[in-house]
Design a protein around this motif. Structure first.
Motif, PDB file in Angstrom:
ATOM      1  N   ILE A   1       1.186   3.977  -3.181  1.00  0.00           N
ATOM      2  CA  ILE A   1       0.132   5.311  -2.060  1.00  0.00           C
ATOM      3  C   ILE A   1       2.184   5.895  -3.279  1.00  0.00           C
ATOM      4  CG2 ILE A   1      -0.588   7.133  -1.393  1.00  0.00           C
ATOM      5  CD1 ILE A   1      -1.705   4.890   0.030  1.00  0.00           C
TER       6      ILE A   1
ATOM      7  N   MET B   1       0.749  -1.321  -0.107  1.00  0.00           N
ATOM      8  CA  MET B   1      -0.258   0.007   0.067  1.00  0.00           C
ATOM      9  C   MET B   1       0.719   1.509  -0.363  1.00  0.00           C
ATOM     10  SD  MET B   1      -3.011   0.914   2.208  1.00  0.00           S
ATOM     11  CE  MET B   1      -4.012  -0.189   2.275  1.00  0.00           C
ATOM     12  N   VAL B   2       1.083   1.049   1.253  1.00  0.00           N
ATOM     13  CA  VAL B   2       3.078   2.488   0.903  1.00  0.00           C
ATOM     14  C   VAL B   2       3.449   2.735  -0.656  1.00  0.00           C
ATOM     15  CG1 VAL B   2       5.121   3.070   2.215  1.00  0.00           C
ATOM     16  CG2 VAL B   2       2.810   2.263   3.023  1.00  0.00           C
TER      17      VAL B   2
ATOM     18  N   THR C   1      -2.494   7.389   6.031  1.00  0.00           N
ATOM     19  CA  THR C   1      -2.304   5.680   5.623  1.00  0.00           C
ATOM     20  C   THR C   1      -0.647   4.946   6.074  1.00  0.00           C
ATOM     21  OG1 THR C   1      -2.682   6.703   3.710  1.00  0.00           O
ATOM     22  CG2 THR C   1      -2.169   4.613   4.360  1.00  0.00           C
ATOM     23  N   LEU C   2       0.055   5.980   6.297  1.00  0.00           N
ATOM     24  CA  LEU C   2       1.343   5.681   7.516  1.00  0.00           C
ATOM     25  C   LEU C   2       1.551   5.791   8.779  1.00  0.00           C
ATOM     26  CD1 LEU C   2       4.566   7.680   5.275  1.00  0.00           C
ATOM     27  CD2 LEU C   2       4.526   4.757   6.194  1.00  0.00           C
TER      28      LEU C   2
ATOM     29  N   LYS D   1      -0.382  13.206 -13.900  1.00  0.00           N
ATOM     30  CA  LYS D   1      -0.067  13.822 -12.713  1.00  0.00           C
ATOM     31  C   LYS D   1       1.117  14.719 -12.468  1.00  0.00           C
ATOM     32  CE  LYS D   1      -0.834   9.878 -11.253  1.00  0.00           C
ATOM     33  NZ  LYS D   1       0.419   9.150 -10.653  1.00  0.00           N
TER      34      LYS D   1
ATOM     35  N   TYR E   1      -6.408  20.009  -3.257  1.00  0.00           N
ATOM     36  CA  TYR E   1      -6.485  18.728  -3.656  1.00  0.00           C
ATOM     37  C   TYR E   1      -4.724  18.126  -3.875  1.00  0.00           C
ATOM     38  CZ  TYR E   1      -5.384  14.993  -7.732  1.00  0.00           C
ATOM     39  OH  TYR E   1      -5.242  13.744  -7.616  1.00  0.00           O
TER      40      TYR E   1
ATOM     41  N   MET F   1      -3.216  15.524  -1.371  1.00  0.00           N
ATOM     42  CA  MET F   1      -2.562  14.313  -1.585  1.00  0.00           C
ATOM     43  C   MET F   1      -1.550  14.216  -0.715  1.00  0.00           C
ATOM     44  SD  MET F   1      -3.045  12.844  -5.099  1.00  0.00           S
ATOM     45  CE  MET F   1      -1.551  13.300  -5.991  1.00  0.00           C
TER      46      MET F   1
ATOM     47  N   PHE G   1      -3.104  12.504   2.817  1.00  0.00           N
ATOM     48  CA  PHE G   1      -3.387  10.982   2.547  1.00  0.00           C
ATOM     49  C   PHE G   1      -2.770  10.119   2.674  1.00  0.00           C
ATOM     50  CE2 PHE G   1      -4.698   7.244  -0.004  1.00  0.00           C
ATOM     51  CZ  PHE G   1      -6.770   7.049   0.587  1.00  0.00           C
ATOM     52  N   PRO G   2      -1.424  10.509   1.780  1.00  0.00           N
ATOM     53  CA  PRO G   2      -0.323   9.336   2.272  1.00  0.00           C
ATOM     54  C   PRO G   2       0.168   9.433   3.617  1.00  0.00           C
ATOM     55  CG  PRO G   2       0.328  10.487   0.073  1.00  0.00           C
ATOM     56  CD  PRO G   2      -1.144  10.624   0.548  1.00  0.00           C
TER      57      PRO G   2
ATOM     58  N   ALA H   1       1.224   5.856  -7.065  1.00  0.00           N
ATOM     59  CA  ALA H   1       0.282   6.773  -8.156  1.00  0.00           C
ATOM     60  C   ALA H   1       0.054   8.272  -7.351  1.00  0.00           C
ATOM     61  CB  ALA H   1      -1.224   6.008  -6.700  1.00  0.00           C
ATOM     62  N   PHE H   2       0.675   8.654  -6.042  1.00  0.00           N
ATOM     63  CA  PHE H   2       0.510   9.983  -5.187  1.00  0.00           C
ATOM     64  C   PHE H   2       1.834  10.794  -6.709  1.00  0.00           C
ATOM     65  CE2 PHE H   2      -2.707  10.395  -2.009  1.00  0.00           C
ATOM     66  CZ  PHE H   2      -3.427   9.175  -2.793  1.00  0.00           C
ATOM     67  N   PHE H   3       2.773  10.596  -6.058  1.00  0.00           N
ATOM     68  CA  PHE H   3       3.751  11.610  -6.248  1.00  0.00           C
ATOM     69  C   PHE H   3       4.727  11.072  -8.077  1.00  0.00           C
ATOM     70  CE2 PHE H   3       3.420  10.678  -2.222  1.00  0.00           C
ATOM     71  CZ  PHE H   3       3.012  11.738  -1.968  1.00  0.00           C
TER      72      PHE H   3
ATOM     73  N   ILE I   1      -0.807   2.796   9.688  1.00  0.00           N
ATOM     74  CA  ILE I   1      -0.141   1.166   9.275  1.00  0.00           C
ATOM     75  C   ILE I   1       1.018   1.558  10.719  1.00  0.00           C
ATOM     76  CG2 ILE I   1       1.843   0.346   7.929  1.00  0.00           C
ATOM     77  CD1 ILE I   1       0.318   0.936   5.700  1.00  0.00           C
TER      78      ILE I   1
END
Lengths: 464, 284
Positions: A415, A411-412, B201-202, A443, B190, B194, B197-198, A418-420, B205
């Motif tokens: 993400i 997931m890390v 998530t971290l 993006k 946005y 961005m 959110f990561p 996908a994000f960066f 976790i």
């Protein structure tokens, strides 16, 4: 689902059966692929999850049962609100969520693969106008020479292009990190992997609890469902200690444990210190410091008693409900014991003459000279009790946990990608005497724009 | 010089910064905006020193630990991360006016912490004695701060659309011309999410990893865990709605505000109203 069914039934009035079936399957498929479903599920999961944070979960505290009306209690427990994260409807939501994830990915992945493996090599007129990032170069050399020079240029400045001839023009296409379009699917996969890990844990793993009195050992523990389960070895609690800070807050709960096989200590697992945040693992079973208490067997309370007159001191053991003789002919018993953080252990001792009424006073363990102030012939100091402590340990074996960590890692990474990261594409269309460069990123356009401007600046100053 | 004094100076500096930004909004005088930014940076510098000093002071007291162990310390750290992110937006994107909507969050946090909470350094209870504390708290709070910034920006967006809808002359000049264009605000919202959110998530976790390490269960549906997941769901919905259904502008701004409301409940509401594994973070 209701809407889908109705639509299908309605259409069956006029369409042959085979088509209806196909329609039905298509509608179900579309339903599970839809993003509306994804959004509804995310919002439903978020909203319903609130219930379990407001209502008590698991065994209900009696105070709660007393204050809630009987009808409410029944409705709530029928709906599974008191164990809502394991209720059929919440689990169903999670399953539908997983199916939705899989369907969406199956539906979109082929397009993404196609996008990566079959890129747009030839840039049509329409696309050319749609790109905001473009620059022009005029040159005097031949078109062949222009092509060669620009292939060389792109390879050096960006990445090696694919050359396609189209209507007498050359289309050069170069791209970077196309695979990062897969990042989002890695995130989707990671959620499924975490679910699988959780399912493995709940099917194969077990959780439980064990309490061990100091100086004794156990070879079974109690699972959360009440079942006894053998450990396969013996666990001995040598000692349990609690330490407090000066302000009374707990500093450390420490069990000293030894693993025994056939009654003998296992090398490396002898006198192991287990504290909160430092568990002990043996043969896949992990023991976590969880709680502690005083084992409730009858015990002696030890005092040192000094005679004020001559300073003679002896150790005396007092017991509740028993009169013990004192050096001066009186008798004593212990009536209460408290152990508060900050204050330490405090014993309430009752001393009486033969046939007289007892006189009660407190003896503080942490302040051994305080009793002198009482002025009595005998001065008491509280040494402690021989009461045994017990340690409470959580027992866990979860083979699924590594799958969960694998999912979290995926997931890390997913993400992060996908994000960066972005899929960057550059086209150069070479015609006679002129060339145009076009750029696009899926993006983070702003960052790509800077890179593109840098490249196109050099592009415009090429001499061909 | 004590950390406590420095935290008071920080609070005061953020107050000045906020007032300068408000004056900037009202007067459109660029030097006031510059003053707002510089006082915010000065506050950030003082606060950084103060956090470091508090860390050192805890060691002097013999209970050494990172200053992130209770509600007071977490609020202070939260304010710090908000101003840090504002500095990033100010320097990177040159939208100073965002400060008027972001610095107040930091000031609110500091003022509440300094005035309403006990500020003493406390020793760590056994459950918190772990390196995971640092990783978990830092990731979570950077995430929260990013959501706070996104919320501030969304509020700007909503104000600007509302004003422009009622008064078309506002587009030409006036207060609203100070705000970045709607498209930019929407994009910044946005971008902030961005980042958030990561990090969230971290944070979840690392929390799960720590829980598994300390208690043998990575997830136990504790209210804090559940609420962090609720926040995660809300922002996941935001991202999906935006990327695939084109939810931009007003709807995205509202989702961002709702997301931050859930974040604040996850952070404060759970500690103040619900009980659970994070109760040591409770107010004093």
């Amino acid at each position: 689902m209701h809407v889908v069914l109705q639509l299908t039934l309605y259409s069956s009035l006029e369409i042959p059966l085979a088509t209806t079936e196909r329609n039905f399957i298509n509608s179900v498929w579309d339903f599970f692929c839809s993003l509306k479903l994804t959004l509804s599920l995310l919002i439903s999961l978020a909203l319903t999850s609130i219930i379990g944070t407001v209502l008590p979960q698991g065994a209900l505290p009696p105070e709660y049962v007393a204050q809630i009306s009987q009808s409410k209690l029944q409705i709530y427990s029928k709906l599974g609100f008191f164990d809502m994260y394991h209720s059929w409807w919440f689990i169903t939501l999670l399953y539908v969520f997983s199916i939705n994830l899989v369907s969406c990915s199956i539906k979109r992945l082929p397009h993404v693969f196609k996008f990566i493996s079959e890129p747009t090599l030839v840039l049509g007129e329409g696309l050319r106008n749609s790109f905001p990032l473009k620059k022009e170069l005029l040159f005097s050399g031949s078109i062949e020479k222009g092509k060669e020079r620009l292939v060389e240029f792109l390879s050096k400045e960006f990445s090696t292009p694919v050359v396609t001839e189209h209507n007498g023009d050359y289309h050069l296409f170069a791209q970077k990190t196309a695979w990062c379009r897969l990042g989002v699917y890695v995130v989707h996969l990671s959620i499924l992997v975490i679910f699988i890990g959780a399912i493995i844990g709940s099917l194969v793993g077990y959780k439980g609890f064990v309490s061990i009195v100091e100086g004794t050992s156990v070879n079974v523990f109690q699972k959360h469902n009440g079942q006894q389960m053998p450990l396969g070895f013996e666990l001995l609690c040598e000692k349990f200690n609690v330490e407090f800070y000066a302000n009374g807050a707990p500093k450390e709960f420490r069990s000293t444990l030894t693993v025994l096989e056939n009654g003998k200590p296992v090398p490396g697992y002898s006198q192991v210190k287990v504290i909160v945040n430092e568990p002990l693992t043996y043969k896949g079973i992990t023991f976590y410091q969880s709680n502690y208490g005083q084992a409730s067997n009858s015990s002696n309370y030890l005092f040192s008693v000094r005679q004020r007159e001559n300073g003679k001191t002896e150790q005396i053991a007092l017991r509740p409900d028993t009169q013990t003789d004192l050096p001066d002919g009186r008798t004593a018993t212990i009536v209460d014991l408290t152990d508060n953080p900050g204050e330490g252990m405090v014993a309430v001792v009752g001393v009486k003459e033969k046939g007289g009424e007892p006189r009660y006073f407190k003896v503080f363990k942490n302040n051994p000279t305080l009793d002198e102030m009482r002025g009595d012939k005998l001065i008491f100091a509280f040494i402690g009790t021989d009461a045994k402590m017990y340690t409470g340990l959580q027992v866990a074996n979860d083979p699924g946990v590594w799958v969960v960590w694998l999912g979290c890692t995926l997931m890390v990474i997913g993400i992060g990608v996908a994000f960066f990261m972005s899929h960057k594409r550059v086209w150069v269309v070479v015609s006679k005497g002129q060339a145009h460069i076009y750029g696009n990123a899926n993006k983070n356009q702003a960052a790509f724009q800077m890179q593109f401007e840098d490249i196109s600046e050099k592009f415009q100053h090429l001499k061909i | 010089m004590t950390s406590s004094l420095l935290f008071n100076i920080t609070t005061f500096t953020y107050l000045i910064s906020m007032l300068a930004f408000f004056a900037f909004l009202a007067s459109q005088n660029k030097s006031l905006g510059l003053a707002g930014s510089f006082t915010a940076y000065a506050g950030l510098a003082v606060q950084t020193v103060a956090i470091g000093l508090r860390w050192k002071e805890s060691y002097d007291l013999g209970v050494g630990h990172a200053p992130m162990s209770n509600l007071y310390e977490s609020i202070v750290f939260f304010s710090w991360t908000i101003v840090l992110l504002f500095a990033y937006i100010d320097i990177r994107y040159k939208y100073r006016i965002v400060g008027a909507f972001v610095v107040p969050f930091a000031l609110l946090g500091m003022a509440w912490a300094q005035l309403g909470m006990s500020t003493g350094i406390e020793p760590l209870v056994p459950a918190l004695q772990s390196n995971w504390l640092l990783y978990h708290v830092i990731t979570c709070f950077l995430g929260y701060a990013a959501f706070a910034v996104a919320c501030g920006i969304s509020i700007m967006y909503l104000i600007k659309t509302a004003v422009e809808a009622t008064d078309s002359s506002a587009q030409a000049g006036g207060l609203m011309s100070m705000f970045p264009p709607l498209k930019v605000l929407d994009d910044l919202n946005y971008r902030a999410i961005m980042i958030g959110f990561p990090l969230l998530t971290l944070g979840i976790i690392t929390g799960a990893a720590w829980a598994n390490y300390a208690w043998g269960t990575y997830w136990s549906w504790d209210p804090k865990e559940t609420w962090s997941l609720i926040v995660w769901f809300v922002y996941a919905a935001f991202l999906h709605a935006r990327i695939t259904k084109g939810w931009v502008g007003k709807r995205a701004a509202w989702l961002s505000v709702i997301g931050f409301a859930a974040t604040i409940f996850c952070y404060l509401g759970v500690n103040l109203f619900l009980s659970g594994l994070h109760s040591y973070g409770g107010g004093k």
